[in-house]
Design a protein around this motif. Structure first.
Motif, PDB file in Angstrom:
ATOM      1  N   PHE A 280      -6.633  -6.063   1.006  1.00  0.00           N
ATOM      2  CA  PHE A 280      -7.999  -6.919   1.253  1.00  0.00           C
ATOM      3  C   PHE A 280      -8.364  -7.663   2.540  1.00  0.00           C
ATOM      4  O   PHE A 280      -9.285  -7.464   3.192  1.00  0.00           O
ATOM      5  N   SER A 281      -7.236  -8.055   3.278  1.00  0.00           N
ATOM      6  CA  SER A 281      -7.412  -8.788   4.605  1.00  0.00           C
ATOM      7  C   SER A 281      -8.035  -7.657   5.827  1.00  0.00           C
ATOM      8  O   SER A 281      -7.386  -6.488   5.503  1.00  0.00           O
ATOM      9  N   ASN A 282      -8.620  -8.107   6.491  1.00  0.00           N
ATOM     10  CA  ASN A 282      -9.203  -7.045   7.397  1.00  0.00           C
ATOM     11  C   ASN A 282     -10.039  -6.127   6.948  1.00  0.00           C
ATOM     12  O   ASN A 282     -10.434  -4.923   7.262  1.00  0.00           O
ATOM     13  N   ALA A 283     -10.621  -6.442   5.607  1.00  0.00           N
ATOM     14  CA  ALA A 283     -11.590  -5.759   4.765  1.00  0.00           C
ATOM     15  C   ALA A 283     -10.694  -4.474   4.328  1.00  0.00           C
ATOM     16  O   ALA A 283     -11.338  -3.130   4.142  1.00  0.00           O
ATOM     17  N   GLY A 284      -9.432  -4.443   4.402  1.00  0.00           N
ATOM     18  CA  GLY A 284      -8.685  -3.202   3.870  1.00  0.00           C
ATOM     19  C   GLY A 284      -8.383  -2.066   4.921  1.00  0.00           C
ATOM     20  O   GLY A 284      -8.018  -1.031   4.848  1.00  0.00           O
ATOM     21  N   GLN A 285      -8.865  -2.613   6.260  1.00  0.00           N
ATOM     22  CA  GLN A 285      -9.161  -1.685   7.372  1.00  0.00           C
ATOM     23  C   GLN A 285      -7.852  -1.740   8.187  1.00  0.00           C
ATOM     24  O   GLN A 285      -7.819  -2.110   9.491  1.00  0.00           O
ATOM     25  N   ARG A 286      -6.857  -1.176   7.678  1.00  0.00           N
ATOM     26  CA  ARG A 286      -5.457  -1.021   8.253  1.00  0.00           C
ATOM     27  C   ARG A 286      -4.818   0.166   7.842  1.00  0.00           C
ATOM     28  O   ARG A 286      -5.116   0.553   6.730  1.00  0.00           O
ATOM     29  N   CYS A 287      -4.228   0.969   8.619  1.00  0.00           N
ATOM     30  CA  CYS A 287      -3.408   1.926   8.269  1.00  0.00           C
ATOM     31  C   CYS A 287      -2.072   1.602   7.483  1.00  0.00           C
ATOM     32  O   CYS A 287      -1.669   2.372   6.570  1.00  0.00           O
ATOM     33  N   ALA A 288      -1.887   0.423   7.651  1.00  0.00           N
ATOM     34  CA  ALA A 288      -0.751  -0.345   6.664  1.00  0.00           C
ATOM     35  C   ALA A 288      -1.178  -1.062   5.716  1.00  0.00           C
ATOM     36  O   ALA A 288      -0.406  -1.797   4.815  1.00  0.00           O
ATOM     37  N   SER A 289      -2.507  -0.764   5.146  1.00  0.00           N
ATOM     38  CA  SER A 289      -2.973  -1.478   3.847  1.00  0.00           C
ATOM     39  C   SER A 289      -2.338  -1.164   2.669  1.00  0.00           C
ATOM     40  O   SER A 289      -2.038   0.301   2.560  1.00  0.00           O
ATOM     41  N   ALA A 290      -2.157  -1.895   1.944  1.00  0.00           N
ATOM     42  CA  ALA A 290      -1.532  -1.652   0.475  1.00  0.00           C
ATOM     43  C   ALA A 290      -2.810  -1.234  -0.315  1.00  0.00           C
ATOM     44  O   ALA A 290      -3.633  -2.079  -0.703  1.00  0.00           O
ATOM     45  N   SER A 291      -2.799   0.197  -0.655  1.00  0.00           N
ATOM     46  CA  SER A 291      -3.756   0.947  -1.631  1.00  0.00           C
ATOM     47  C   SER A 291      -3.324   1.167  -2.779  1.00  0.00           C
ATOM     48  O   SER A 291      -4.022   1.672  -3.659  1.00  0.00           O
ATOM     49  N   ARG A 292      -1.857   1.097  -3.136  1.00  0.00           N
ATOM     50  CA  ARG A 292      -1.290   1.400  -4.128  1.00  0.00           C
ATOM     51  C   ARG A 292      -0.455   0.545  -4.772  1.00  0.00           C
ATOM     52  O   ARG A 292       0.751   0.200  -4.197  1.00  0.00           O
ATOM     53  N   ILE A 293      -0.993  -0.299  -5.978  1.00  0.00           N
ATOM     54  CA  ILE A 293       0.062  -1.323  -6.363  1.00  0.00           C
ATOM     55  C   ILE A 293       0.713  -0.832  -7.556  1.00  0.00           C
ATOM     56  O   ILE A 293       0.094  -0.603  -8.706  1.00  0.00           O
ATOM     57  N   ILE A 294       1.762  -0.658  -7.473  1.00  0.00           N
ATOM     58  CA  ILE A 294       2.949  -0.163  -8.736  1.00  0.00           C
ATOM     59  C   ILE A 294       3.537  -1.579  -9.232  1.00  0.00           C
ATOM     60  O   ILE A 294       4.189  -1.995  -8.606  1.00  0.00           O
ATOM     61  N   VAL A 295       3.372  -1.576 -10.645  1.00  0.00           N
ATOM     62  CA  VAL A 295       3.735  -2.791 -11.147  1.00  0.00           C
ATOM     63  C   VAL A 295       4.546  -2.369 -12.484  1.00  0.00           C
ATOM     64  O   VAL A 295       4.261  -1.547 -13.296  1.00  0.00           O
ATOM     65  N   PHE A 296       5.657  -3.155 -12.743  1.00  0.00           N
ATOM     66  CA  PHE A 296       6.496  -2.747 -14.172  1.00  0.00           C
ATOM     67  C   PHE A 296       5.638  -3.024 -15.232  1.00  0.00           C
ATOM     68  O   PHE A 296       5.116  -3.937 -15.032  1.00  0.00           O
ATOM     69  N   ASP A 297       5.972  -2.187 -16.306  1.00  0.00           N
ATOM     70  CA  ASP A 297       5.071  -2.455 -17.411  1.00  0.00           C
ATOM     71  C   ASP A 297       5.228  -3.741 -18.106  1.00  0.00           C
ATOM     72  O   ASP A 297       4.423  -4.083 -18.784  1.00  0.00           O
ATOM     73  N   ALA A 298       6.485  -4.233 -18.033  1.00  0.00           N
ATOM     74  CA  ALA A 298       6.778  -5.298 -18.874  1.00  0.00           C
ATOM     75  C   ALA A 298       6.095  -6.550 -18.342  1.00  0.00           C
ATOM     76  O   ALA A 298       5.888  -7.589 -18.986  1.00  0.00           O
TER      77      ALA A 298
END
Length: 489
Positions: A280-298
């Protein structure tokens, strides 16, 4: 709008400010409030050709200037940028809608990068090596490519200017920079400072205008020996095709759908902090922005709730106390809303956000609510399309093996991050992830001036900028063989 930004932003060609030949202009608006900031020159092929011809005439003289002296001039430019850092940051803030505090940090980063490359004038290393033939010696030297055509994005405008201009010029190339049409004044002020400190006319030319007009003309010009582009993958592909037909050198720093993996042993407070910053920083306007948050099911449900709670606390606006501002223009905002709505129709669930922010404070700006989405297929459009905004999708994984498979299940490969307290996991991730950058227990962004940056797959064509690796883009290696006659010694 402000005394810092003139009412009209011209081109810089051959050391002079010039309107477009046709006199056409484009209106620039402040994304935070929708108000007009200025007009800028709408350049076309004739303007670009004039800039390239100016650069071509100046290049031989610039190349003949010893690299150390080039570095001294560029250091002078960097120091003047430092002296004017507050003014530059105010211009960046007005043009992008980000806070002054964030703009100042970006400006200082650009200055650090400028100093790094100015210093490279004292160490443009090549190689001296051995020959297999008696009385024969081999050396390699670096020489400039010629005219460098540089095309930048608006997300971090002053950093993007420095990222390309300084390495291109230290190598002895003259430059034609196609400024981002959403941030014309940021490029313009660098041109003004360059003129003031004595950068020779024609060495740094700056052309304003639209990508499909001015940018396309720059790529197609036969006198431009190297093209460096930062932007979207579709545009990068077109640039590669056009430049490839005439065998010009090309450096492409393109998009990303960057994964941030949260393992079941992660420090969740730290992971939440870095997801918020990366997405969300820089309103997500980064080529390096994290747009896939992958989380362990546990830990998925617990982590999601923590993330939602903190996302809802984010402050939106252009002030220093705000966490993120607007996206750059109305078109960008509309595209995001459309793709989110399309994902909902295919079964995606909006966890938080998903809408344009309403209210008197935001009504004329281009504000997208920080958005988290789940129940998205890894092959869905929203999973494989760079949105360049404050939108991230959540995915469940069972274990480390399945997480690596999902991390790498992407057409992009720019940056990636893992959060874990297990060294073995962290190291295996860093080795197996298909990305140009891997980060452990932090965000997906944060490049440094002296380190190479770039990606795999559709994130680029294999080049790396910045770092000393960028020198390879903007220079040519020449091998020189020296033969001696021992009888004449």
């Amino acid at each position: 709008m402000t005394d810092l930004i003139p009412d009209f932003i011209p081109n810089w060609i051959d050391g002079e400010e010039k309107p477009s030949i046709r006199g056409d202009v484009i209106e620039k608006k402040n994304p935070a409030n929708g108000k007009r900031v200025c007009n800028l020159a709408r350049s076309n092929k004739k303007d670009v050709d004039e800039a390239v011809n100016s650069a071509k005439k100046a290049q031989a003289m610039w190349a003949a200037t010893p690299a150390v002296q080039r570095g001294m001039l560029l250091h002078k430019l960097a120091m003047e940028m430092k002296a004017k850092r507050e003014s530059i940051a105010q211009i960046v803030a007005i043009e992008t809608g980000k806070s002054y505090k964030e703009a100042l940090g970006e400006t200082d980063g650009a200055i650090s990068l400028a100093i790094f490359y100015a210093s490279e004038g004292q160490r443009l290393y090549a190689k001296t090596t051995t020959s297999a033939v008696p009385n024969k010696y081999a050396v390699m030297v670096r020489q400039p490519v010629g005219v460098a055509g540089l095309i930048i994005a608006a997300n971090t405008p002053i950093a993007n200017v420095a990222w390309k201009v300084f390495p291109a010029m230290i190598c002895g190339n003259s430059v034609v920079l196609k400024a981002a049409e959403d941030t014309p004044a940021t490029a313009w002020i660098v041109g003004a400072i360059a003129s003031d400190v004595g950068i020779p006319p024609g060495v740094l030319n700056i052309v304003q205008g639209l990508g499909h007009e001015a940018g396309a003309a720059l790529v197609a010009n036969p006198h431009v020996g190297v093209i460096s582009f930062t932007g979207s993958t579709p545009v990068g592909r077109t640039i590669a095709e056009t430049a490839g037909k005439r065998l010009a050198k090309v450096s492409l720093e393109l998009g990303g759908k960057n994964p941030l993996l949260v393992c079941d042993d992660a420090d969740q407070d730290n992971a939440v902090k870095w997801v918020l910053l990366s997405a969300f920083s820089n309103a997500g306007q980064r080529c390096a922005s994290a747009s896939r948050i992958i989380v362990f099911d546990a830990i998925y449900d617990e982590f999601k709730q923590r993330l939602v709670d903190e996302t809802q606390k984010l402050k939106i606006g252009p002030a220093d106390g705000d966490d993120l501002g607007p996206v750059i223009n109305q078109k960008q905002l509309s595209n995001m809303l459309e793709i989110v709505e399309s994902a909902k129709k295919r079964g995606a669930a909006i966890v938080v956000g998903g809408n344009r922010i309403d209210g008197e404070k935001y009504k004329d700006g281009y504000y997208m609510a920080p958005t988290l989405i789940e129940n998205v297929d890894p092959d869905d459009e929203i999973s494989v399309t760079e949105l360049f905004g404050p939108i991230a999708c959540l995915y469940r994984v069972i274990d480390f093996e399945s997480s690596i498979a999902l991390v790498n299940h992407s057409p992009y490969g720019l940056t990636a991050s893992i959060h874990t307290q297990n060294f073995n996991r962290a190291w295996e991730f860093s080795q197996k992830v298909q990305s140009g950058v891997a980060v452990i227990n932090a965000g997906t962004y944060g490049s440094e001036p002296h380190m190479p940056f770039g990606g795999l797959k559709q994130s680029g064509n294999g080049t790396r900028e910045p770092g000393t690796e960028a020198i390879d883009i903007y220079s040519e290696l020449k091998c020189i063989y020296i033969n001696t006659d021992p009888e004449k010694v």
